[in-house]
Scaffold this motif. Structure first.
Motif, short mmCIF file in Angstrom:
data_model
loop_
_atom_site.label_atom_id
_atom_site.label_comp_id
_atom_site.label_asym_id
_atom_site.label_seq_id
_atom_site.Cartn_x
_atom_site.Cartn_y
_atom_site.Cartn_z
N SER A 152 128.47 34.95 31.21
CA SER A 152 127.61 34.18 32.40
C SER A 152 128.48 35.52 33.16
O SER A 152 128.47 35.76 34.81
CB SER A 152 128.51 33.38 33.10
OG SER A 152 127.23 31.88 31.97
N ARG A 166 131.34 26.99 39.31
CA ARG A 166 130.80 25.85 38.01
C ARG A 166 131.59 25.84 37.50
O ARG A 166 131.68 23.41 37.22
CB ARG A 166 129.99 26.59 37.05
CG ARG A 166 129.31 25.88 36.74
CD ARG A 166 128.50 26.73 35.70
NE ARG A 166 129.71 27.01 34.23
CZ ARG A 166 129.58 26.46 33.39
NH1 ARG A 166 129.71 25.24 32.94
NH2 ARG A 166 130.59 27.18 32.17
N ASP A 202 122.40 26.32 36.72
CA ASP A 202 121.03 26.29 37.24
C ASP A 202 121.44 25.89 38.95
O ASP A 202 120.34 25.52 39.43
CB ASP A 202 119.78 25.15 37.14
CG ASP A 202 120.49 23.74 36.05
OD1 ASP A 202 121.50 23.38 36.65
OD2 ASP A 202 119.37 23.15 35.99
N ASP A 203 122.51 25.07 39.25
CA ASP A 203 122.59 24.31 40.26
C ASP A 203 123.18 25.91 41.34
O ASP A 203 123.91 26.64 41.33
CB ASP A 203 124.12 23.82 40.51
CG ASP A 203 124.24 22.87 41.63
OD1 ASP A 203 123.82 23.79 42.87
OD2 ASP A 203 125.60 22.69 41.85
N LEU A 204 121.89 26.66 42.05
CA LEU A 204 122.12 27.68 42.94
C LEU A 204 122.57 26.84 43.80
O LEU A 204 123.58 28.19 45.01
CB LEU A 204 120.90 27.27 43.74
CG LEU A 204 119.73 27.93 43.03
CD1 LEU A 204 118.48 27.97 43.76
CD2 LEU A 204 120.05 28.51 41.92
N ASP A 222 119.67 34.34 41.00
CA ASP A 222 120.23 33.34 40.66
C ASP A 222 118.30 32.54 40.41
O ASP A 222 118.07 32.49 39.13
CB ASP A 222 120.82 32.79 40.62
CG ASP A 222 122.25 33.70 40.27
OD1 ASP A 222 122.82 34.68 39.73
OD2 ASP A 222 123.40 32.79 41.24
N PHE A 223 118.26 32.59 41.72
CA PHE A 223 116.65 31.46 41.55
C PHE A 223 115.94 32.04 40.95
O PHE A 223 115.13 31.92 39.95
CB PHE A 223 116.69 31.68 42.72
CG PHE A 223 115.40 30.65 43.30
CD1 PHE A 223 115.19 29.33 42.67
CD2 PHE A 223 113.99 31.26 43.03
CE1 PHE A 223 114.49 28.79 43.25
CE2 PHE A 223 112.89 31.15 43.80
CZ PHE A 223 113.03 29.20 43.58
N LEU A 234 115.96 32.42 36.89
CA LEU A 234 116.25 30.75 36.29
C LEU A 234 114.54 31.49 36.78
O LEU A 234 113.80 30.58 35.42
CB LEU A 234 116.62 29.38 37.40
CG LEU A 234 118.23 29.53 37.27
CD1 LEU A 234 118.64 28.43 38.65
CD2 LEU A 234 118.52 29.09 36.32
N LYS A 235 114.18 31.08 37.62
CA LYS A 235 112.46 30.63 37.30
C LYS A 235 111.90 31.97 36.04
O LYS A 235 110.85 31.59 35.41
CB LYS A 235 111.52 31.66 38.41
CG LYS A 235 112.15 30.34 39.40
CD LYS A 235 110.86 29.41 38.96
CE LYS A 235 111.47 28.43 40.49
NZ LYS A 235 110.48 26.80 39.98
N ASN A 257 113.41 32.96 33.17
CA ASN A 257 114.09 32.21 31.87
C ASN A 257 112.54 30.81 31.71
O ASN A 257 112.64 31.05 30.45
CB ASN A 257 114.90 31.95 32.40
CG ASN A 257 116.19 32.43 31.76
OD1 ASN A 257 116.01 33.89 31.26
ND2 ASN A 257 117.54 32.63 32.61
N SER A 258 112.40 30.36 32.96
CA SER A 258 111.51 29.16 32.68
C SER A 258 110.26 30.14 31.97
O SER A 258 109.18 29.30 31.45
CB SER A 258 111.33 28.75 33.75
OG SER A 258 110.42 27.09 34.16
#
Length: 209
Positions: A35, A88, A96-98, A137-138, A141-142, A144-145
Motif C-alpha cells: 500500500s 485504515r 476498499d473504504d474510500l 483509489d476508486f 478498485l474498479k 482491479n474488479s
C-alpha cells in the motif's frame, strides 16, 4: 510433576500468542509494502519519466530536473499512501473504504500545502489531495474488479471448452468407442505387433518354399 502440569498450558498459551503476533506483524508489513512502498516507488519512476520530457530540462539539466520530479512525486505519494494506511489501521476497515482515501488526502494535503504555501496552501491542497486521492483509489478498485472478472471469464471459458468436448458420450452398448490417448497408444502398439508377426510369417513361408 504437578509443577510441570501447571507450566505446560502457560507455555502453550505463550507460544500460541507469540505465533499470532508474528503472523499479524508479517501481514501488516506485507500490507504496508503493497500500500505504501510500491506506490511510492512507482510514483518516483513516473516522476523521473516526467522530468525526462519536461520543458525545464534544458534550463536545469536533465538529471537534476528528473531527480526533482521523482523526489516530489515520491514524497507526495508516500505521504498520501502512508496516511491512508494509518487511517485504515486506526478505523479498522478494508482497503476498499474510500472514506480512508478522503481523510488521508485531506490530512496529507493540508500538511504538504502548509509547508508549501501556508494556511491558504493547506486549504487548497487538502481539497485537491482529498478529491484526487479518492478518485484515484476508486479508479484502481474498479480496474482491479474489471481485471478480476476478465481473468475469471477467461478461466471459465477454458473450463467450459474442456467440458464441451466431453458433453457427448456414446452409450455403453454402442460398438463405437472413443479412444483416449492411452487407449490409442495401446492400439497402435498392438497393430505394430500384428504387423511384425505377419512379416515373420512371410519370411518363414519364403524359407520353406
Amino acid at each position: 510433576m504437578a509443577s510441570n502440569d501447571q507450566h505446560t498450558p502457560a507455555g502453550e498459551a505463550s507460544s500460541s500468542s507469540s505465533s499470532l503476533s508474528s503472523s499479524s506483524s508479517a501481514s501488516s508489513s506485507h500490507s504496508w509494502k503493497e500500500s505504501v512502498f510500491i506506490p511510492t516507488l512507482l510514483a518516483g519512476l513516473v516522476g523521473a519519466g516526467t522530468g525526462l520530457v519536461s520543458k525545464h530540462r534544458k534550463v536545469h539539466g536533465l538529471a537534476r530536473i528528473s531527480a526533482t520530479y521523482a523526489t516530489n512525486f515520491a514524497i507526495i505519494t508516500g505521504c498520501y499512501c502512508g496516511a491512508r494506511e494509518l487511517v485504515r489501521v486506526t478505523r479498522k476497515t478494508g482497503p476498499d473504504d474510500l472514506l480512508n482515501s478522503a481523510i488521508a488526502g485531506f490530512g496529507s494535503g493540508a500538511l504538504l500545502g502548509h509547508l508549501q504555501g501556508g494556511q491558504r496552501g493547506a486549504v487548497r491542497y487538502s481539497i485537491i489531495f482529498a478529491v484526487a486521492g479518492t478518485v484515484a483509489d476508486f479508479a484502481t478498485l474498479k480496474l482491479n474488479s474489471v481485471l478480476r472478472d476478465y481473468n475469471e471469464s477467461i478461466y471459465g471459458d477454458n473450463k467450459n471448452s474442456e467440458n464441451k468436448g466431453r458433453w457427448f458420450k456414446l452409450p455403453e452398448w454402442s460398438p463405437i468407442r472413443v479412444l483416449d490417448d492411452e487407449a490409442s497408444a495401446e492400439k497402435q502398439a498392438q497393430e505394430q505387433q500384428l504387423l511384425a508377426q505377419k512379416e515373420r510369417l512371410r519370411e518363414l513361408s519364403k524359407e520353406e518354399s
